[in-house]
Design a protein around this motif. Sequence first.
Motif: not given
Length: 289
Positions: A268-278
């Motif tokens: 299993e995996m836990r992931m965090m993605l950052r989506e750049l507002k700019q």
Amino acid sequence: MSVDVLAGPVRHPRNLAAGVAGSIHDDATATGLGFRGGTVAGSVHLDQFPPLALRAFGRGWFEDGSLSLYFRHATTDGEPVRAFVEAPPRERDVQARAWATTTDDVLVAEGTAGRGESAGPSALRARDLRPANPADLRILAGLRPGDVLGDLTLEPDGRRQRERIEAGGMTEPLEWYTGASPWGGPIAAPSAVVGLLYSRLLEDAKATMGQHVGLFGAIEIRFRSGPVFLDRRYRVTGEVIAVSQTPKTEVLWFDSRASDHHGALIAEMRMMLRELKQSSPLYAGDTPS
């Protein structure tokens, strides 16, 4: 009490997605967003840790071990990086500090490596996900905690793993990744496990986000009844666990898992993605914070 630290060699992780125009790995796109250049994917950095995990926890790390990292500094192609793991007092039921730095001692990633179930939470499982009201978001406005992300039958990309190793694109290519392993056939490196549990699972979710640029912010892989074998099919499922934001990013946290044809949970995996507002037209005209 002094703690022994296992240190890997200095390696030069490659930006394997440099040719993907419009992505954070593309020099022109990344520099336009304030980065020093196209970034090396966080999943590439995971591949530096298995030799240290094997020394710390034994080969059973591929059966019931974990690696849980929060990324602090985006590296560029070929930038030198070194991985570290604190030597645990025993092989099982323990979480140990794990981290990676540049040769200038800039912290690239930090977290834990471990094995077993009764040693307490990993770095990411202990983290406050700081959820936000989805109504306050723009890129992630269509996603809610609990949303199912998919139910697919997939296999690790064995050909891509072998090609990367043959081309010198993997920092720590274990023999088990291309030939016989203690469990039989070749097994998936951490980056290939991430590919299995991420690449296609978010296709529908990404279609709701509109044009934007994102990058990995944190990754945990955990083997439950591993290892993950190459060229073997798994049922891959997942769900959103939190959405949040910072002044510059919207943040998606999700869990995913791979089960075999008997229904047994393999990894299993836990992931965090950052989506750049700019990078999103949804923030056009906003004054950067």
